[in-house]
Design an enzyme around this catalytic site. Sequence first.
Site, mmCIF file in Angstrom:
data_model
loop_
_atom_site.group_PDB
_atom_site.id
_atom_site.type_symbol
_atom_site.label_atom_id
_atom_site.label_comp_id
_atom_site.label_asym_id
_atom_site.label_seq_id
_atom_site.Cartn_x
_atom_site.Cartn_y
_atom_site.Cartn_z
ATOM 1 N N CYS A 158 4.090 -19.636 -17.980
ATOM 2 C CA CYS A 158 2.911 -20.125 -18.711
ATOM 3 C C CYS A 158 1.691 -19.258 -18.458
ATOM 4 C CB CYS A 158 2.633 -21.575 -18.341
ATOM 5 S SG CYS A 158 3.875 -22.702 -18.995
ATOM 6 N N HIS A 159 1.384 -19.001 -17.171
ATOM 7 C CA HIS A 159 0.183 -18.226 -16.878
ATOM 8 C C HIS A 159 0.418 -17.157 -15.819
ATOM 9 C CE1 HIS A 159 -1.021 -22.274 -18.264
ATOM 10 N NE2 HIS A 159 -1.683 -21.550 -19.145
ATOM 11 N N GLY A 160 1.687 -16.917 -15.493
ATOM 12 C CA GLY A 160 2.014 -15.770 -14.640
ATOM 13 C C GLY A 160 1.953 -15.988 -13.144
#
Lengths: 415, 184
Positions: free
Chosen positions: B148-150
């Site tokens: 999703c956001h690393g």
Amino acid sequence: MSGHSTYIPKSGIEKWLDSRLPIIRLAHDSFVDFPTPRNLNYWWTFGAILSFMLAVMIVSGIVLAMHYTPNTALAFGSVEHIMRDVNYGWLIRFIHANGASMFFLAVYIHIFRGMYYGSYKAPREVLWILGVLIFLLMMATAFLGYTLPWGQMSFWGATVITNLFSAIPLVGEQLHTWLLGGFSVDNAALNRFFSLHYLLPFVIAGVVVLHIWALHVPGNGNPLGINVKGPQDTVPFHPYYTVKDVFALSIFLLFYMGIVFYKPEFFGNPDNAIPANPLVTPAHIVPEWYLLPFYAILRSIPDKLAGVLAMFGSIAILFVLPWLDTSKVRSGRFRPLFQIFFWLLLIDTIVLGYVGGNPPEEPLLTVGRIATFWYFLHFLIILPVLGLIEKPKKLPESIAAAVLPKGAMAASVKP
Amino acid sequence: MAEAHSDDVTRRDFLYVATGSFAAVGAGFAAWPFVHQMNPAANVLAMATTEVDLTPIEKGQSIKVLWQGKVVFVRHRTEEEITAARAVPLDELKDKKAENPSLKPDAPATDENRAIKPEWLVVIGVCTHLGCIPLTNEGEYKGWFCPCHGSVYDTSGRIRKGPAPENLHVPPYAYKSDTTILIG
């Protein structure tokens, strides 16, 4: 009597609110300083009891709705889930189911009070009509609610009552199908019955507001049935009737909670502990006790449409009661002949209830027919004629004169 | 009857206070069931634990189980994964707390504090950033990677890179036997 307001806002916040939305003033004028006849007896406490019961039913109902599922496959199980798994679910369920019985007990006492003391007479006709409307809404709400557990009696009671609509000529069948959303009582019906059961109590609440408003215009009736002549005839609602109402409510609650905790299944029909089965009709289909008199009237007439008309007619007749009773005297206290017929009507409705709870066989079938006939005779013939021929007793001069000792007439109202 | 001055406490005052308190207590007792009914019901509480049989999980394999409606990773770690996890110095970690409710809140995030037996890592599979389920065996440390956001987690489930603020939380669990654990 609705006179001018005596409320004086004291604090800054009170004054600020009063000039924008005078709701405290409204509450004060309606329930604190409201001039109420000083001679009200305990039959007058049932309005407050009913308001309390409406609140109890709404709160317990909303809480039950957090755990109930209105689907034919899941409904019965969800009620068992409430009874077994939900914290205090058994208590809330019993409060709600028995609350309905208590609600109707209170409303029947309230209605019979109205009939005995002439509370429906001018200028309180609209007040009475609103009350009959509330009664009708209560019956609809109770019927809808009873279907929700989806037991045998839920299903078959729903089947019988919705079948009544097919009696209507020309549009009956279509109306029946439209109501059910299908050709028989099934999931479509259950789901919409849940929606309507949730809706109607709030409609009732709205009509109750109108009912209290309509009461406050002329002010309360009283056991003597004579008008308030001045402040010496009244006392402020608070503290006199707030305390009387709370006391009466405590006794009522004692009885209600006695049932909830010690005999919660007393009013229940054992057949409703069996999950609904469209293939098997129970031997005796009966509604809950509070609908039995009307059920008896329905079954006493051998023709389908006529039976339906008689049943709805027995309630519709109540709407026009103010015009059926021709007596100029309000209270039954001063009408000795009327009193006899009042008690006969009360016995008649109890007999009808008994008949409704039993199979429609002889001799009860004939008893029920006579009782149905008597019910309509009372309203359509006896009441109109009574007012014309009876000789009422002498009415007192005023409320104060009747209740205060001689020489105390000068006593004024003390807050 | 003794006369009472207006500022003396009267019998009436006592009655008012006594009745009022009684009514308030009664109202509290009456209200409690309506509040408590919203707490988890018996059937929900019964689902509060999940038993996991470890025998089918091979070395290097990780499975997902449901516990209280949330994903839990049960990972059968290889020797390399355990060594790599234990070799990490604590000051390299973004979140130095073990996030293990069975230990004190300030317990350090050593691998020993995050796994009862070193070959089995049990962590809640919810990224501590915004709640996505991270992908197993991905990311620089071959722990987990949240797409999703690393966010990047290591083989002990600790946050190493990316926006997530905390290590993957360890659920309360215990060994029922050598081959079964009970989560919750």
